[in-house]
Design an enzyme around this catalytic site. Structure first.
Site, PDB file in Angstrom:
ATOM      1  N   CYS A   1      -5.714   1.561   5.693  1.00 51.97           N
ATOM      2  CA  CYS A   1      -6.575   0.283   6.181  1.00 51.97           C
ATOM      3  C   CYS A   1      -5.802  -0.209   7.497  1.00 51.97           C
ATOM      4  CB  CYS A   1      -6.025  -0.943   4.951  1.00 51.97           C
ATOM      5  SG  CYS A   1      -4.280  -1.380   5.033  1.00 51.97           S
TER       6      CYS A   1
ATOM      7  N   GLU B   1       0.663   4.014   1.710  1.00 52.43           N
ATOM      8  CA  GLU B   1       1.392   4.344   3.382  1.00 52.43           C
ATOM      9  C   GLU B   1       2.456   3.267   3.969  1.00 52.43           C
ATOM     10  OE1 GLU B   1      -3.431   4.545   3.465  1.00 52.43           O
ATOM     11  OE2 GLU B   1      -1.993   3.556   2.358  1.00 52.43           O
TER      12      GLU B   1
ATOM     13  N   CYS C   1      -2.087  -0.849   7.332  1.00 50.80           N
ATOM     14  CA  CYS C   1      -1.119   0.489   7.232  1.00 50.80           C
ATOM     15  C   CYS C   1      -1.452   1.157   8.586  1.00 50.80           C
ATOM     16  CB  CYS C   1      -1.649   1.300   6.184  1.00 50.80           C
ATOM     17  SG  CYS C   1      -1.012   0.662   4.627  1.00 50.80           S
TER      18      CYS C   1
ATOM     19  N   HIS D   1       0.851  -1.175   0.007  1.00 49.80           N
ATOM     20  CA  HIS D   1       0.059   0.096  -0.031  1.00 49.80           C
ATOM     21  C   HIS D   1       0.680   1.168   0.029  1.00 49.80           C
ATOM     22  CE1 HIS D   1      -3.825  -2.091   1.612  1.00 49.80           C
ATOM     23  NE2 HIS D   1      -3.090  -2.721   0.487  1.00 49.80           N
TER      24      HIS D   1
END
Length: 333
Positions: free
Chosen positions: A289, A263, A292, A261
């Site tokens: 999410c 992040e 993260c 992801h």
């Protein structure tokens, strides 16, 4: 910044434009487009032909044709002075540029007529009465496609009076850039950093969704990351992630996704390069999410700012709140 100039014949627009050009502004005139058309036709340049050709161009290509042609030549990272706005449609098109402001240069009619006489062009009016008659046609042409200087003057943001010396005109023009800059709205820090995150998202190689994050400390970017397959592996859009390439339903088969992801990549890139993100602020194009979120908390990031909601983030928000991490939304279109 784009400073537009309008005004009547011999008011001093050209002198104002030359002064700004000497200070680093790039110069264009809307009349350049008309001159180019006349030269293509192999015709002589006269004031009457410029007026008539301008009317024909507005008739055949749209009322704002000159503005559109010049805007195509303008780049975002420069300051410009653009001369010869003679129709309100040209002003309206330039208004779409946030850095545009229109200046009208004014001067007493008798002073302007004296200037015309001094320059001694063959096609200039000979008498003051002729000068007034020609000007009346230009400032309020009854045809929609003709010049409408008076309407342009009424749209001006700033006014400069040029009844005196060149030095006095330059003194007035010299303060315009500061006035224009003070009149323009700069993006605040949230908009600035979120916009940079959106640009970073364009680098994403994920088939399903483009997401990116930037991490800030002391208003300085210390790390960026966008979603995609791990370093040294096949890109997602090249078939690197079976889950994304099979277009799995949102929220399903997440354990099979090979993409990192945005992040996650921003945090791991900081670690890879030995940069601390402790007490930083993370700007993300989507709310984080749960995976993260845990990384954000353990990395010591103190604030999360997100643009759009992530479908499965209720637990993430609760965990961030429990850990004392500020989380807020800031939308950027």
């Amino acid at each position: 910044m784009i400073i537009g100039l309008t005004g009547r014949n011999a008011a001093g627009k050209g002198a104002a434009a030359k002064f700004l050009e000497s200070k680093g502004f790039y110069y264009y005139s809307l009349s350049d487009v008309i001159r180019e058309e006349i030269r293509k036709a192999g015709l002589e340049l006269t004031r009457e032909r410029l007026i008539e050709t301008g009317r024909e161009l507005r008739d055949t290509r749209g009322l704002d044709v000159l503005a559109r042609e010049i805007l195509n030549r303008i780049e975002d990272d420069r300051n410009y002075v653009v001369d010869s706005f003679r129709h309100p449609a040209e002003v309206e098109t330039f208004r779409e540029q946030p850095g545009f402001r229109l200046i009208v240069v004014e001067a007493d009619p008798e002073i302007r007529f004296k200037r015309i006489k001094q320059r001694g062009r063959e096609d200039d009016p000979v008498t003051f009465e002729e000068f007034q008659s020609v000007e009346e046609q230009e400032i309020a042409n009854q045809e929609d496609k003709g010049q409408q200087l008076k309407a342009c003057e009424q749209l001006a943001d700033f006014r400069v009076t040029n009844d005196g010396s060149l030095e006095e005109l330059q003194e007035q023009v010299a303060v315009l850039p500061r006035q224009v800059m003070g009149d323009l709205a700069r993006p605040d820090w949230d908009e600035y950093f979120m916009s940079l995150a959106k640009v970073a998202a364009m680098r994403s190689n994920c088939v399903k969704r483009k997401v990116a994050a930037v991490i800030i400390r002391d208003k300085r970017i210390v790390s960026t990351g966008y979603n995609g397959t791990p370093r040294g592996t096949k890109n997602c859009f090249e078939g690197g992630c079976p889950r994304c390439n099979n277009l799995a339903d949102s929220g399903t088969q997440l354990d099979e996704c090979l993409c990192s992801h945005g992040e996650e990549n921003a945090i791991t890139q900081a670690a890879y390069h030995g940069v601390s993100v402790k007490n930083g602020t993370l700007y993300s194009t989507f709310a984080p999410c749960l995976m993260c979120t845990k990384m954000i908390i353990n990395a010591g990031i103190r604030e999360v700012v997100y643009n759009l909601d992530y479908p499965l983030n209720e637990t993430s928000f609760k965990l961030l709140q429990e850990a004392g991490v500020v989380c807020r939304q800031h939308r950027v279109g």
